[in-house]
Motif scaffolding. Structure first.
Motif, PDB file in Angstrom:
ATOM      1  N   GLY A  48      27.047  66.582  -0.555  1.00 58.25           N
ATOM      2  CA  GLY A  48      26.817  66.856   0.862  1.00 58.25           C
ATOM      3  C   GLY A  48      27.033  65.642   1.735  1.00 58.25           C
ATOM      4  N   GLY A  49      26.580  65.760   2.941  1.00 55.71           N
ATOM      5  CA  GLY A  49      26.691  64.658   3.884  1.00 55.71           C
ATOM      6  C   GLY A  49      26.071  65.045   5.205  1.00 55.71           C
ATOM      7  N   ASP A  50      25.932  64.069   6.060  1.00 52.76           N
ATOM      8  CA  ASP A  50      25.397  64.284   7.400  1.00 52.76           C
ATOM      9  C   ASP A  50      26.401  63.732   8.397  1.00 52.76           C
ATOM     10  N   PHE A  51      26.681  64.530   9.423  1.00 49.12           N
ATOM     11  CA  PHE A  51      27.679  64.153  10.416  1.00 49.12           C
ATOM     12  C   PHE A  51      27.163  64.509  11.796  1.00 49.12           C
ATOM     13  N   VAL A  52      27.427  63.634  12.752  1.00 50.27           N
ATOM     14  CA  VAL A  52      27.081  63.898  14.147  1.00 50.27           C
ATOM     15  C   VAL A  52      28.379  63.857  14.936  1.00 50.27           C
ATOM     16  N   PRO A  72      21.112  59.617   5.805  1.00 49.80           N
ATOM     17  CA  PRO A  72      21.138  58.461   6.704  1.00 49.80           C
ATOM     18  C   PRO A  72      19.738  58.155   7.241  1.00 49.80           C
ATOM     19  N   ALA A  73      19.564  56.916   7.651  1.00 50.59           N
ATOM     20  CA  ALA A  73      18.290  56.508   8.240  1.00 50.59           C
ATOM     21  C   ALA A  73      18.115  57.207   9.584  1.00 50.59           C
ATOM     22  N   MET A  74      16.882  57.523   9.919  1.00 53.71           N
ATOM     23  CA  MET A  74      16.592  58.192  11.190  1.00 53.71           C
ATOM     24  C   MET A  74      17.096  57.353  12.369  1.00 53.71           C
ATOM     25  N   LEU A  77      20.735  57.985  12.891  1.00 50.75           N
ATOM     26  CA  LEU A  77      20.950  59.301  13.511  1.00 50.75           C
ATOM     27  C   LEU A  77      20.662  59.264  15.009  1.00 50.75           C
ATOM     28  N   LEU A  78      19.567  58.619  15.386  1.00 52.47           N
ATOM     29  CA  LEU A  78      19.201  58.533  16.807  1.00 52.47           C
ATOM     30  C   LEU A  78      20.244  57.765  17.603  1.00 52.47           C
ATOM     31  N   VAL A  79      20.746  56.664  17.046  1.00 58.60           N
ATOM     32  CA  VAL A  79      21.786  55.890  17.736  1.00 58.60           C
ATOM     33  C   VAL A  79      23.047  56.740  17.889  1.00 58.60           C
TER      34      VAL A  79
END
Length: 85
Positions: A48-52, A72-74, A77-79
């Motif tokens: 999997g993965g996380d993407f913004v 990823p670190a929170m 993600l916020l940045v």
């Protein structure tokens, strides 16, 4: 879409000891695993993965997971979502 983000399928990455240990701990603790519809279980070895992405579709954060527990670190993600540290 999965391949477009450079994600892969890996027996070795998905079945790492730490992940299997956590799943066993869930079972012992009586915690429920997320219920996944059968139609989505085509390749259980997908990594999997996380993407913004922003409104224009530009990738602001790309975090392909090295194993199922890799996120990823929170703060990252916020940045990615706000543009502010």
């Amino acid at each position: 879409m999965y391949r477009a983000f450079g994600l892969s399928s890996s027996y070795a990455k998905v079945l790492k000891f730490d992940f299997l240990l956590q799943m066993a701990e869930y079972k012992i603790a009586g915690r429920e695993h997320p219920d996944v519809p059968h139609r989505l279980l085509g390749d259980i070895y997908q990594t999997g993965g996380d993407f913004v992405l922003d409104q224009e579709g530009k990738v602001r954060l790309s975090h392909p997971s090295q194993h199922p527990l890799d996120r990823p670190a929170m703060a990252d993600l916020l940045v990615a979502m706000t543009g502010k540290p």
